[in-house]
Design a protein around this motif. Structure first.
Motif, PDB file in Angstrom:
ATOM      1  N   SER A  40      58.611  74.032  -3.434  1.00  0.00           N
ATOM      2  CA  SER A  40      58.357  73.304  -4.676  1.00  0.00           C
ATOM      3  C   SER A  40      57.572  72.015  -4.455  1.00  0.00           C
ATOM      4  O   SER A  40      57.197  71.346  -5.416  1.00  0.00           O
ATOM      5  CB  SER A  40      59.676  72.973  -5.380  1.00  0.00           C
ATOM      6  N   TYR A  41      57.306  71.676  -3.197  1.00  0.00           N
ATOM      7  CA  TYR A  41      56.613  70.441  -2.872  1.00  0.00           C
ATOM      8  C   TYR A  41      55.165  70.698  -2.508  1.00  0.00           C
ATOM      9  O   TYR A  41      54.847  71.660  -1.795  1.00  0.00           O
ATOM     10  CB  TYR A  41      57.272  69.732  -1.685  1.00  0.00           C
ATOM     11  N   ALA A  42      54.299  69.804  -2.955  1.00  0.00           N
ATOM     12  CA  ALA A  42      52.977  69.722  -2.349  1.00  0.00           C
ATOM     13  C   ALA A  42      53.142  68.992  -1.015  1.00  0.00           C
ATOM     14  O   ALA A  42      54.032  68.150  -0.872  1.00  0.00           O
ATOM     15  CB  ALA A  42      52.025  68.958  -3.257  1.00  0.00           C
ATOM     16  N   MET A  43      52.302  69.341  -0.065  1.00  0.00           N
ATOM     17  CA  MET A  43      52.407  68.744   1.262  1.00  0.00           C
ATOM     18  C   MET A  43      51.090  68.082   1.637  1.00  0.00           C
ATOM     19  O   MET A  43      49.999  68.590   1.318  1.00  0.00           O
ATOM     20  CB  MET A  43      52.752  69.821   2.281  1.00  0.00           C
ATOM     21  N   GLY A  44      51.223  66.967   2.330  1.00  0.00           N
ATOM     22  CA  GLY A  44      50.029  66.257   2.758  1.00  0.00           C
ATOM     23  C   GLY A  44      50.110  65.892   4.226  1.00  0.00           C
ATOM     24  O   GLY A  44      51.192  65.831   4.812  1.00  0.00           O
ATOM     25  N   TRP A  45      48.944  65.702   4.802  1.00  0.00           N
ATOM     26  CA  TRP A  45      48.826  65.145   6.146  1.00  0.00           C
ATOM     27  C   TRP A  45      48.096  63.798   6.028  1.00  0.00           C
ATOM     28  O   TRP A  45      47.091  63.691   5.316  1.00  0.00           O
ATOM     29  CB  TRP A  45      48.039  66.066   7.064  1.00  0.00           C
ATOM     30  N   PHE A  46      48.630  62.827   6.746  1.00  0.00           N
ATOM     31  CA  PHE A  46      48.031  61.501   6.844  1.00  0.00           C
ATOM     32  C   PHE A  46      47.911  61.138   8.309  1.00  0.00           C
ATOM     33  O   PHE A  46      48.518  61.778   9.165  1.00  0.00           O
ATOM     34  CB  PHE A  46      48.913  60.459   6.134  1.00  0.00           C
ATOM     35  N   ARG A  47      47.146  60.088   8.597  1.00  0.00           N
ATOM     36  CA  ARG A  47      47.061  59.607   9.964  1.00  0.00           C
ATOM     37  C   ARG A  47      46.945  58.089   9.971  1.00  0.00           C
ATOM     38  O   ARG A  47      46.475  57.486   8.999  1.00  0.00           O
ATOM     39  CB  ARG A  47      45.893  60.240  10.696  1.00  0.00           C
ATOM     40  N   GLN A  48      47.383  57.515  11.074  1.00  0.00           N
ATOM     41  CA  GLN A  48      47.318  56.070  11.212  1.00  0.00           C
ATOM     42  C   GLN A  48      46.902  55.720  12.632  1.00  0.00           C
ATOM     43  O   GLN A  48      47.614  56.038  13.591  1.00  0.00           O
ATOM     44  CB  GLN A  48      48.661  55.425  10.874  1.00  0.00           C
ATOM     45  N   ALA A  49      45.752  55.088  12.735  1.00  0.00           N
ATOM     46  CA  ALA A  49      45.250  54.621  14.020  1.00  0.00           C
ATOM     47  C   ALA A  49      45.761  53.210  14.263  1.00  0.00           C
ATOM     48  O   ALA A  49      46.102  52.489  13.318  1.00  0.00           O
ATOM     49  CB  ALA A  49      43.729  54.649  14.024  1.00  0.00           C
ATOM     50  N   PRO A  50      45.817  52.789  15.519  1.00  0.00           N
ATOM     51  CA  PRO A  50      46.304  51.433  15.816  1.00  0.00           C
ATOM     52  C   PRO A  50      45.512  50.373  15.065  1.00  0.00           C
ATOM     53  O   PRO A  50      44.280  50.388  15.061  1.00  0.00           O
ATOM     54  CB  PRO A  50      46.079  51.321  17.323  1.00  0.00           C
ATOM     55  N   GLY A  51      46.236  49.480  14.402  1.00  0.00           N
ATOM     56  CA  GLY A  51      45.598  48.389  13.693  1.00  0.00           C
ATOM     57  C   GLY A  51      44.983  48.759  12.365  1.00  0.00           C
ATOM     58  O   GLY A  51      44.337  47.919  11.723  1.00  0.00           O
ATOM     59  N   LYS A  52      45.175  50.007  11.949  1.00  0.00           N
ATOM     60  CA  LYS A  52      44.583  50.457  10.691  1.00  0.00           C
ATOM     61  C   LYS A  52      45.658  50.936   9.739  1.00  0.00           C
ATOM     62  O   LYS A  52      46.772  51.245  10.148  1.00  0.00           O
ATOM     63  CB  LYS A  52      43.570  51.567  10.945  1.00  0.00           C
ATOM     64  N   GLU A  53      45.288  51.034   8.471  1.00  0.00           N
ATOM     65  CA  GLU A  53      46.226  51.533   7.475  1.00  0.00           C
ATOM     66  C   GLU A  53      46.344  53.055   7.575  1.00  0.00           C
ATOM     67  O   GLU A  53      45.433  53.735   8.062  1.00  0.00           O
ATOM     68  CB  GLU A  53      45.752  51.141   6.070  1.00  0.00           C
ATOM     69  N   ARG A  54      47.454  53.552   7.101  1.00  0.00           N
ATOM     70  CA  ARG A  54      47.637  54.992   7.056  1.00  0.00           C
ATOM     71  C   ARG A  54      46.645  55.576   6.047  1.00  0.00           C
ATOM     72  O   ARG A  54      46.508  55.077   4.938  1.00  0.00           O
ATOM     73  CB  ARG A  54      49.070  55.321   6.657  1.00  0.00           C
ATOM     74  N   GLU A  55      45.972  56.644   6.443  1.00  0.00           N
ATOM     75  CA  GLU A  55      44.961  57.230   5.577  1.00  0.00           C
ATOM     76  C   GLU A  55      45.207  58.717   5.358  1.00  0.00           C
ATOM     77  O   GLU A  55      45.749  59.420   6.208  1.00  0.00           O
ATOM     78  CB  GLU A  55      43.555  57.024   6.161  1.00  0.00           C
ATOM     79  N   PHE A  56      44.772  59.149   4.198  1.00  0.00           N
ATOM     80  CA  PHE A  56      44.923  60.538   3.790  1.00  0.00           C
ATOM     81  C   PHE A  56      44.010  61.437   4.613  1.00  0.00           C
ATOM     82  O   PHE A  56      42.866  61.083   4.910  1.00  0.00           O
ATOM     83  CB  PHE A  56      44.577  60.650   2.309  1.00  0.00           C
ATOM     84  N   VAL A  57      44.524  62.632   4.940  1.00  0.00           N
ATOM     85  CA  VAL A  57      43.728  63.621   5.652  1.00  0.00           C
ATOM     86  C   VAL A  57      43.542  64.885   4.806  1.00  0.00           C
ATOM     87  O   VAL A  57      42.418  65.332   4.571  1.00  0.00           O
ATOM     88  CB  VAL A  57      44.383  63.989   6.997  1.00  0.00           C
TER      89      VAL A  57
END
Length: 123
Positions: free
Chosen positions: A30-47
């Motif tokens: 029932s959930y949509a699923m997402g992948w995100f990533r976060q590099a050192p010193g950066k904000e988490r971003e959508f993938v």
């Protein structure tokens, strides 16, 4: 919902990896699923994002053509296949679950998060 990512590691530029995210509970489909990533010193971003059925998929421009998101609701698992990896893909990768039906790339719209898996791409 508890989410556990796996499949990260060290890979050379141009290589590939498949990340997995295993979810607990009987409501995974029932959930949509997402992948995100976060590099050192950066904000988490959508993938990438996939809706509950797999019929609607959305990618960030930075990974379009190099990443494929998929899900297996029978296994309560979502995947992220990555090819042609670049050093700038180095980050901790997180999967996340969203109860909503509207496609969103914002971290605050996702309700549950995994602990992350490290992906390191060497040049």
């Amino acid at each position: 919902v508890q989410l556990v990512e796996s499949g990260g590691g060290l890979v050379q530029a141009g290589g590939s990896l498949r990340l997995s995210c295993a979810a607990s509970g009987r409501t995974f489909s029932s959930y949509a699923m997402g992948w995100f990533r976060q590099a050192p010193g950066k904000e988490r971003e959508f993938v990438a994002r996939i809706n509950w059925s797999g019929g609607s998929i959305y990618y960030a421009d930075s990974v379009k053509g190099r990443c494929t998101i998929s899900r297996d609701n029978a296994k309560n698992t979502v995947y992220l296949q990555m090819i042609s990896l670049k050093p700038e893909d180095t980050a901790v990768y997180y999967c996340a679950a969203d109860k909503g039906r509207v496609t969103t790339t914002q971290t605050y719209d996702y309700d549950y998060w995994g602990q992350g898996t490290q992906v390191t791409v060497s040049s």
